[in-house]
Design a protein around this motif. Structure first.
Motif, short mmCIF file in Angstrom:
data_model
loop_
_atom_site.label_atom_id
_atom_site.label_comp_id
_atom_site.label_asym_id
_atom_site.label_seq_id
_atom_site.Cartn_x
_atom_site.Cartn_y
_atom_site.Cartn_z
N ARG A 145 37.54 39.99 41.05
CA ARG A 145 36.45 40.62 40.68
C ARG A 145 35.89 40.48 39.29
O ARG A 145 34.68 40.27 39.02
CB ARG A 145 36.87 42.20 40.65
CG ARG A 145 36.97 42.91 42.05
CD ARG A 145 37.28 44.40 41.97
NE ARG A 145 38.30 44.86 41.34
CZ ARG A 145 39.42 45.04 42.19
NH1 ARG A 145 39.46 44.79 43.22
NH2 ARG A 145 40.62 45.50 41.38
N THR A 148 33.70 37.39 39.75
CA THR A 148 32.43 37.55 40.46
C THR A 148 31.34 38.36 39.60
O THR A 148 30.48 38.72 39.75
CB THR A 148 32.68 38.29 41.73
OG1 THR A 148 33.46 39.42 41.70
CG2 THR A 148 33.38 37.37 42.83
N ALA A 153 28.69 36.00 43.59
CA ALA A 153 29.29 35.26 44.71
C ALA A 153 29.06 36.07 45.97
O ALA A 153 28.73 37.11 46.00
CB ALA A 153 30.93 35.04 44.52
#
Length: 342
Positions: A145, A148, A153
C-alpha cells in the motif's frame, strides 16, 4: 542554398530538423511534445522535416525535458504459459497507442511477497510512472500500500475501467460454463484436473466445480492435481484412464488438456466417444488439437489492454480512453465433448 542535412555518419538531431524546417530548436521541441502553441503551418513544416530526415525522439532526452518517462512497468511470474504472453501483447498495444513504452520485471513462480516488492522497487528505479501487477496473489500488505500510494498500480485481473468497480474475470462463470456443459450432455459426474494451488483462480474454479455438482445432487469425486503444464495433464490423464466410470473431465487449462488427451489416447480411451474433455483459455492451438478442444475462452489481450488503459488514465488524471470489448468468458464448443457412451 538548401538547408544542411545531417551527416550520413550520425543520426539526425533536433537541430537538423530545425534547420530543414526553418524554425528554432525550441519550436521543434514544442511540436514533438504535442504542445498546441505552435501555428499549424509551422507544425506541418516540422513534421515534414522529421519525415525527410527520419528523426526519432530520444526517450531519455525527452524525459529530461518534460519530467516524464512515459514508461509502464509490468510485474509478471516467470512462466511460458500462453496467458502471460497474450496479456503482455494487450498491455503493449494499449501502451504504444498512448505514447508509452513497457518495461517488465519477472519473478520466479511461487515467489515470496518480498520478491514482488523488490520487483516493484526495481521498476520504480527504472522510471516506471505506473505498474501493472500481473501476479497470482493478493498483495494487500502495508508495504505494498505504501508503494501504490506513491506509484499508481493496477492488477491484470481488473477488467473494467470504472474506478472502484469489482474488477476480475469471472472465474466462477468459467467453471460453471465448463461443468454445466458436460452435465447437460448427460454425463453423470465430472472429474476435475486443477491448476497450481498457488494461483487464486485454481481455488475459485475448484470451488464452483464442487458447487455445481452438489447443486445437481452429485457427490464430487476427488480432485486430480495439476500445475498448468502439459506434463501434469499427462499424469492426470493416466489417472483418469484407469477409472472405468470416468466419462467427463474439466481441465483447468488448455495446455494441461493436451496432456490429458494424449494419455487417454495412449490408454485406448477415445475422446470424445468414451471421455469428454473441456478446458479453459482457448489458446491458439486449441482449435487444432486432435480432436479440436472444447474450452472456455478467456480474453487475455483485452484484459491486458484494460489494465494498461486504466493505469494510464490514473497516471494522466483523465478518463480512460480506448474501446474495450466485453471481457467475459465464453464457452467454445468443438469436438472434444459429446454425450456419454450408451
Amino acid at each position: 542554398m538548401s538547408p544542411r542535412r545531417a551527416p550520413e555518419d550520425r543520426a539526425p538531431s533536433q537541430v537538423d530538423v530545425a534547420r530543414l524546417a526553418g524554425v528554432s530548436a525550441q519550436t521543434v521541441s514544442r511540436v514533438m511534445s504535442g504542445l498546441d502553441n505552435v501555428r499549424p503551418d509551422t507544425a506541418r513544416r516540422v513534421h515534414s522535416a522529421v519525415e525527410q530526415l527520419g528523426y526519432r525522439v530520444h526517450a531519455a532526452a525527452a524525459s529530461l525535458a518534460s519530467g516524464r518517462t512515459r514508461i509502464l512497468g509490468v510485474i509478471v511470474v516467470s512462466t511460458d504459459r500462453y496467458s502471460s504472453a497474450a496479456l503482455g501483447v494487450g498491455i503493449e498495444q494499449a501502451a504504444a497507442a498512448n505514447g508509452y513504452t513497457v518495461t517488465t520485471a519477472a519473478v520466479a513462480d511461487h515467489a515470496s511477497t518480498d520478491a514482488f516488492l523488490d520487483a516493484f522497487d526495481r521498476l520504480e528505479r527504472q522510471g516506471a510512472e505506473g505498474i501493472v501487477l500481473g501476479v497470482p496473489i493478493e498483495l494487500d500488505s502495508p508495504s505494498m500500500r505504501t508503494r501504490t500510494q506513491r506509484t499508481p498500480a493496477t492488477r491484470t485481473d481488473r477488467v473494467t475501467l470504472e474506478t472502484g468497480a469489482p474488477l476480475a474475470v469471472d472465474q466462477n462463470e468459467i467453471a460453471r460454463l465448463a461443468v454445466e456443459h458436460l452435465l447437460d450432455l448427460g454425463h453423470q459426474t465430472v472429474w476435475h484436473v486443477s491448476g497450481d494451488e498457488y494461483w487464486a483462480e485454481t481455488v475459485q474454479r475448484r470451488q464452483v466445480w464442487e458447487q455445481v455438482l452438489i447443486e445437481r445432487g452429485i457427490t464430487p469425486p476427488p480432485v486430480i492435481p495439476g500445475d498448468w503444464t502439459p506434463e501434469s495433464g499427462y499424469r492426470a490423464g493416466r489417472t483418469i484412464a484407469a477409472i472405468p466410470g470416468a466419462t467427463a473431465v474439466f481441465v483447468s487449462s488448455d495446455e494441461m488438456a493436451f496432456g490429458v488427451i494424449r494419455a487417454l489416447h495412449e490408454a485406448g480411451r477415445n475422446v470424445p466417444e468414451e471421455v469428454s474433455v473441456v478446458s479453459v483459455d482457448d489458446i491458439a492451438l486449441a482449435a487444432y488439437a486432435s480432436p479440436a478442444l472444447t474450452t472456455v475462452r478467456q480474453p487475455f489481450e483485452a484484459l491486458g489492454r484494460a489494465a494498461a488503459l486504466r493505469l494510464i488514465a490514473e497516471i494522466e488524471g483523465t478518463d480512460p480512453v480506448g474501446d474495450i470489448p466485453p471481457i467475459t468468458p465464453t464457452l467454445v464448443v468443438r469436438s472434444s465433448t459429446a454425450p456419454p457412451p450408451a
